[in-house]
Scaffold this motif. Structure first.
Motif, PDB file in Angstrom:
ATOM      1  N   MET A   1       0.850  -1.203   0.000  1.00 53.89           N
ATOM      2  CA  MET A   1       0.000   0.000   0.000  1.00 53.89           C
ATOM      3  C   MET A   1       0.883   1.251   0.000  1.00 53.89           C
ATOM      4  O   MET A   1       1.909   1.295   0.666  1.00 53.89           O
ATOM      5  N   ILE A   2       0.465   2.224  -0.774  1.00 60.86           N
ATOM      6  CA  ILE A   2       1.243   3.463  -0.806  1.00 60.86           C
ATOM      7  C   ILE A   2       0.700   4.414   0.251  1.00 60.86           C
ATOM      8  O   ILE A   2      -0.420   4.245   0.731  1.00 60.86           O
ATOM      9  N   LEU A   4      -1.068   7.441   1.094  1.00 59.22           N
ATOM     10  CA  LEU A   4      -1.914   8.458   0.450  1.00 59.22           C
ATOM     11  C   LEU A   4      -1.544   9.842   0.965  1.00 59.22           C
ATOM     12  O   LEU A   4      -1.465  10.807   0.199  1.00 59.22           O
ATOM     13  N   ARG A   7       1.693  11.044  -0.631  1.00 60.27           N
ATOM     14  CA  ARG A   7       1.488  11.455  -2.018  1.00 60.27           C
ATOM     15  C   ARG A   7       0.788  12.803  -2.095  1.00 60.27           C
ATOM     16  O   ARG A   7       1.125  13.644  -2.921  1.00 60.27           O
ATOM     17  N   ASP A   8      -0.189  12.992  -1.226  1.00 64.10           N
ATOM     18  CA  ASP A   8      -0.923  14.256  -1.255  1.00 64.10           C
ATOM     19  C   ASP A   8      -0.004  15.405  -0.857  1.00 64.10           C
ATOM     20  O   ASP A   8      -0.031  16.481  -1.460  1.00 64.10           O
ATOM     21  N   HIS A  11       2.188  16.132  -3.692  1.00 59.27           N
ATOM     22  CA  HIS A  11       1.426  16.753  -4.777  1.00 59.27           C
ATOM     23  C   HIS A  11       1.222  18.247  -4.527  1.00 59.27           C
ATOM     24  O   HIS A  11       1.366  19.066  -5.425  1.00 59.27           O
ATOM     25  N   LYS A 306     -11.128  18.104  -0.814  1.00 52.39           N
ATOM     26  CA  LYS A 306     -10.964  16.752  -1.360  1.00 52.39           C
ATOM     27  C   LYS A 306     -12.207  15.889  -1.142  1.00 52.39           C
ATOM     28  O   LYS A 306     -12.122  14.667  -1.249  1.00 52.39           O
ATOM     29  N   GLU A 309     -12.876  13.440  -3.938  1.00 53.29           N
ATOM     30  CA  GLU A 309     -11.929  12.328  -3.969  1.00 53.29           C
ATOM     31  C   GLU A 309     -12.205  11.358  -2.819  1.00 53.29           C
ATOM     32  O   GLU A 309     -12.078  10.147  -2.979  1.00 53.29           O
ATOM     33  N   VAL A 312     -15.043   9.202  -3.703  1.00 53.64           N
ATOM     34  CA  VAL A 312     -14.617   8.175  -4.661  1.00 53.64           C
ATOM     35  C   VAL A 312     -13.822   7.088  -3.941  1.00 53.64           C
ATOM     36  O   VAL A 312     -14.059   5.887  -4.125  1.00 53.64           O
ATOM     37  N   LEU A 313     -12.889   7.522  -3.092  1.00 52.89           N
ATOM     38  CA  LEU A 313     -12.080   6.543  -2.339  1.00 52.89           C
ATOM     39  C   LEU A 313     -12.976   5.617  -1.523  1.00 52.89           C
ATOM     40  O   LEU A 313     -12.754   4.408  -1.465  1.00 52.89           O
ATOM     41  N   LYS A 314     -13.999   6.207  -0.896  1.00 50.72           N
ATOM     42  CA  LYS A 314     -14.892   5.373  -0.087  1.00 50.72           C
ATOM     43  C   LYS A 314     -15.697   4.440  -0.974  1.00 50.72           C
ATOM     44  O   LYS A 314     -15.915   3.275  -0.640  1.00 50.72           O
ATOM     45  N   THR A 318     -12.255   2.056   0.060  1.00 50.00           N
ATOM     46  CA  THR A 318     -11.216   2.411   1.032  1.00 50.00           C
ATOM     47  C   THR A 318     -11.824   2.407   2.430  1.00 50.00           C
ATOM     48  O   THR A 318     -12.937   2.894   2.637  1.00 50.00           O
ATOM     49  N   ARG A 319     -11.077   1.856   3.373  1.00 44.26           N
ATOM     50  CA  ARG A 319     -11.562   1.826   4.754  1.00 44.26           C
ATOM     51  C   ARG A 319     -11.588   3.227   5.340  1.00 44.26           C
ATOM     52  O   ARG A 319     -10.739   4.055   5.033  1.00 44.26           O
ATOM     53  N   THR A 322      -8.307   4.052   6.815  1.00 38.73           N
ATOM     54  CA  THR A 322      -7.280   4.529   5.892  1.00 38.73           C
ATOM     55  C   THR A 322      -7.443   6.021   5.625  1.00 38.73           C
ATOM     56  O   THR A 322      -6.465   6.769   5.574  1.00 38.73           O
ATOM     57  N   MET A 326      -4.950   8.988   6.642  1.00 31.98           N
ATOM     58  CA  MET A 326      -4.386   9.916   5.663  1.00 31.98           C
ATOM     59  C   MET A 326      -4.432  11.344   6.199  1.00 31.98           C
ATOM     60  O   MET A 326      -3.435  12.070   6.159  1.00 31.98           O
TER      61      MET A 326
ATOM     62  N   ARG B  84     -18.476  -2.776   1.806  1.00 32.03           N
ATOM     63  CA  ARG B  84     -17.313  -1.995   1.394  1.00 32.03           C
ATOM     64  C   ARG B  84     -16.311  -2.889   0.653  1.00 32.03           C
ATOM     65  O   ARG B  84     -15.842  -2.549  -0.443  1.00 32.03           O
ATOM     66  N   ARG B  87     -17.616  -3.772  -2.771  1.00 31.95           N
ATOM     67  CA  ARG B  87     -17.404  -2.708  -3.770  1.00 31.95           C
ATOM     68  C   ARG B  87     -15.967  -2.719  -4.262  1.00 31.95           C
ATOM     69  O   ARG B  87     -15.693  -2.517  -5.444  1.00 31.95           O
ATOM     70  N   ILE B 101      -7.758  10.288  -8.650  1.00 31.57           N
ATOM     71  CA  ILE B 101      -7.202  10.885  -7.435  1.00 31.57           C
ATOM     72  C   ILE B 101      -6.052  11.797  -7.869  1.00 31.57           C
ATOM     73  O   ILE B 101      -5.049  11.312  -8.419  1.00 31.57           O
ATOM     74  N   PHE B 103      -3.635  13.365  -6.573  1.00 30.30           N
ATOM     75  CA  PHE B 103      -2.269  13.318  -6.046  1.00 30.30           C
ATOM     76  C   PHE B 103      -1.568  11.989  -6.314  1.00 30.30           C
ATOM     77  O   PHE B 103      -0.452  11.771  -5.850  1.00 30.30           O
ATOM     78  N   MET B 115      -4.066  -2.558  -4.453  1.00 31.80           N
ATOM     79  CA  MET B 115      -3.364  -2.276  -3.198  1.00 31.80           C
ATOM     80  C   MET B 115      -4.342  -2.232  -2.033  1.00 31.80           C
ATOM     81  O   MET B 115      -4.078  -2.785  -0.963  1.00 31.80           O
ATOM     82  N   LEU B 116      -5.497  -1.572  -2.244  1.00 35.03           N
ATOM     83  CA  LEU B 116      -6.504  -1.511  -1.183  1.00 35.03           C
ATOM     84  C   LEU B 116      -6.973  -2.919  -0.818  1.00 35.03           C
ATOM     85  O   LEU B 116      -7.309  -3.196   0.323  1.00 35.03           O
ATOM     86  N   ASN B 121       2.534  -3.891  -3.759  1.00 35.34           N
ATOM     87  CA  ASN B 121       2.644  -2.743  -4.661  1.00 35.34           C
ATOM     88  C   ASN B 121       3.134  -3.148  -6.050  1.00 35.34           C
ATOM     89  O   ASN B 121       2.598  -2.706  -7.068  1.00 35.34           O
TER      90      ASN B 121
END
Ligand SMILES: Nc1ncnc2c1ncn2[C@@H]1O[C@H](COP(=O)(O)OP(=O)(O)OP(=O)(O)O)[C@@H](O)[C@H]1O
Ligand SMILES: [Mg+2]
Lengths: 397, 234
Positions: A1-2, A4, A7-8, A11, A306, A309, A312-314, A318-319, A322, A326, B84, B87, B101, B103, B115-116, B121
């Motif tokens: 996992m990267i 987030l 990265r943000d 960015h 955000k 975003e 979208v992540l949810k 995405t948990r 997470t 972030m 979740r 999905r 996303i 970034f 990854m999620l 990776n």
């Protein structure tokens, strides 16, 4: 996992760095405030250490000589020397006054001491100790005086023969050491008109100027003008004698107050510096609140920017953990940048402060922990907003 | 592969309660096979988004049954515990706008899904690059989403939807912001991907230009669906 958060941050690093610098300057101020307090405490300790005394003997019922004025006779030290456990005892005077060099006045604490006795400045960074009984001075570098300068204290000129470091009063004024006799004169010196007036008044008093007693008037006048007072006697105890025991002896037999070093430190730190400390503590609280508000506001605005975003992540699974992580990491990242900037700026600007600023590593560590806690706390607002985001909003209405 | 991709039977959704209750979906039936692309069209307020959200496991239907592959997702008030994860692992989403996303670079936007799901990776990125290759955007793999054209962004979004090899992809007006040439190319890509990855794809659309491309269309009106054979040639 990267990461987030990482990265943000990368960015939008310019936003992060700029905010971090702003926060950092605030943290720098906070660390400096703590350093100012540490500096005051350290100055007080240096003052006590460098005096070389074990006991401070002062006027009864006073907390002199630094916290209150104290005045005792200059022959008291002789009777102290006769007490068991007293190795050395010497008179000292302290007087805050303007010292003149050419056309500029420097506010300084003028210390009168007996060369070679307790009260003499501990170590010199340049020049030599005072060897003559008159008109030589040792000055702290903070006065700006240099070896060979001629400075003026009241009516007399003194040559600067030595320089000390970190010898300042509890008020932060640099010290100027001069021989005791000169200091007594400077402290209690009356001007010529006052002396003439005093003499005339004494001469006009029939009880003091009796025709049948020759020499009485002159003796009285001489005693009026001679200065017989000092502010304190510094005592060194002989090896093996506990200072506290000797202090009790002094209090019991001499009708004087005596303080040990521990008590003196207590007076300086707990009483004299206490108000400044509260002042600084108040500042620290306000700065902490302001920093928290800034971090909370920045992280909250960034998170609101955000929302899409995050939805979208949810939606893509995405948990919550997470996403909360972030935001928390971003807040901590901001805190880290802020702390580094703050630590660096405090270190850079501390030497330029007029009073000693002592940046203790322990304070830096505590500061770091507090900054991180504040950032974590400040991020909760944004985290709550993010967790409320409905993933369904990613799908249009 | 499974005999069917996604199937819903008697699905209904009621928003609110009492006087203000809205029956957005009433006894909806639908069945999309693996490798098939169907259109879902209907007037405003007919329940398209509601249906998509039910299919996408973001809102729960009031009644009815939904099966994905051989797994029952909803069954008259019962649901699988972890929507979740469902999905994440079993449904791909393509939105009106790409919603990448900002970034993450193009590769990681796609690799994020595996990854999620807990994949390493390296493996995730390898999979992402394969998909970007398939969608003809591999040359922009290292770019930031903001540096891509609208069409490229939408192709990356499709790659992301495919990343975990879901049995079904839901596309919510995926061609809305594109001109007709690009819109048609997106549909062509969706068809190609459906074939290549054996995925059932449901495309909600208003877009007149692409409607003729569907072999099968579900019309939805007042919360009810009607099936129609499309004009598209096979
Ligand atoms: N959260 C909600 N609460 C109450 N009613 C809702 C909610 N969401 C949608 N509705 C209602 O359900 C019905 C179907 O809405 P839906 O959004 O599914 O329509 P749509 O087909 O997507 O329309 P459009 O093409 O305009 O997007 C509408 O009458 C709408 O007002
Ligand atoms: Mg809609």
């Amino acid at each position: 996992m990267i990461s987030l958060a990482g990265r943000d941050i990368l960015h939008s690093w310019s936003k992060f760095v700029l905010t971090g610098i702003g926060l950092g300057l605030l943290i720098g101020v906070t660390l400096t405030m703590a350093g100012v307090y540490r500096g005051m405490v350290d100055d007080a300790k240096a003052l006590l250490n460098n005096s070389g005394a074990d006991l401070w003997v002062v006027q009864q019922d006073t907390q002199g000589p630094y916290a209150e004025s104290s005045s005792i006779h200059d022959d008291v030290y002789r009777s102290l020397l006769s007490l068991p456990g007293v190795a050395r005892a010497a008179n000292v005077t302290y007087l805050t006054m303007q010292v003149r060099l050419d056309n500029t006045d420097v506010r300084a604490m003028v210390v009168g001491f007996e060369p070679g006795q307790p009260g003499e400045p501990g170590y010199l960074i340049a020049g030599r100790h005072i060897t003559r009984n008159h008109y030589e001075a040792v000055a702290d570098v903070k006065t700006g005086f240099q070896l060979g300068d001629t400075i003026r204290i009241r009516r007399h000129d003194y040559r600067v023969v030595g320089l000390t470091k970190r010898m300042v009063s509890s008020g932060g004024d640099p010290m100027v050491f001069i021989p005791l006799k000169d200091a007594q004169e400077a402290q209690f010196l009356k001007d010529n008109d006052a002396i003439l007036n005093e003499r005339a008044r004494t001469a006009a008093n029939p009880t003091l100027n009796r025709p049948g007693v020759p020499g009485l008037l002159e003796a009285i006048q001489a005693s009026q003008n001679a200065n017989r007072n000092v502010n304190a006697v510094l005592v060194q105890v002989s090896p093996g004698s506990p200072p506290e025991t000797v202090a009790n002896e002094v209090r019991r037999w001499k009708h004087l107050q005596a303080f040990t070093r521990v008590q003196m430190e207590e007076i300086l730190v707990a009483k004299l510096i206490a108000t400044s400390a509260k002042q600084i503590a108040m500042f620290l609280v306000i700065l902490a609140v302001v920093s928290a508000a800034i971090v909370a506001f920045i992280i909250y605005t960034m998170t609101l920017g955000k929302i899409r975003e995050i939805a979208v992540l949810k939606l893509i699974g995405t948990r919550n953990r997470t996403i909360a992580g972030m935001i928390l990491q971003q807040a901590l990242g901001l805190g880290l940048i802020g702390f580094l900037v703050g630590k660096i700026s405090a270190t850079v600007w501390a030497p330029f402060f007029p009073k000693y600023v002592l940046l203790e590593p322990g304070d830096a560590v505590r500061g770091f922990v507090v900054v991180m806690l504040i950032c974590a706390l400040a991020s909760t607002l944004a985290i709550r907003a993010a967790l409320r985001v409905d993933p369904a909003t990613a799908i249009g209405g | 592969m499974d005999g069917f991709g996604i199937r819903i039977e008697g699905l209904s959704k009621r928003y609110g309660e009492g006087d203000t209750a809205v029956d957005a979906l009433k006894d909806v039936n639908m069945n999309v096979a693996p490798g098939e692309v169907v259109g879902l069209i209907g007037p405003s307020g007919s329940g398209k988004s509601t249906l998509l959200k039910c299919l996408g496991a973001v809102i729960e239907p009031t009644a009815g049954k939904m099966t994905l592959g051989d797994e029952v997702i909803y069954d008259n008030g019962w649901k699988i515990p972890d929507l979740r994860a469902l999905r994440r692992d079993r449904i791909g989403f393509v939105f009106q706008a790409p919603y990448l996303i900002p970034f993450l670079d193009v590769t990681d936007n796609v690799a994020l899904l595996p990854m999620l799901a807990g994949r390493p990776n390296g493996e995730s990125r390898k999979r992402a690059l394969e998909l970007l290759e398939a969608l003809d955007v591999a040359h922009r793999a290292k770019a930031q989403p903001s540096q891509l054209s609208g069409g490229e962004q939408q192709r990356v979004a499709i790659a992301r939807a495919l990343a975990n090899q879901p049995p079904v992809i839901l596309a919510d007006e995926p061609t809305a912001p594109l001109d007709s040439e690009r819109a048609l190319s997106v549909v062509r890509i969706l068809n190609q991907m459906a074939q290549q990855f054996n995925t059932a794809i449901i495309v909600v659309t208003h877009d007149e230009k692409i409607i003729p491309t569907f072999k099968r269309i579900y019309h939805i009106r007042d919360g009810k669906t009607f099936e129609e054979k499309g004009q598209a040639l096979s």
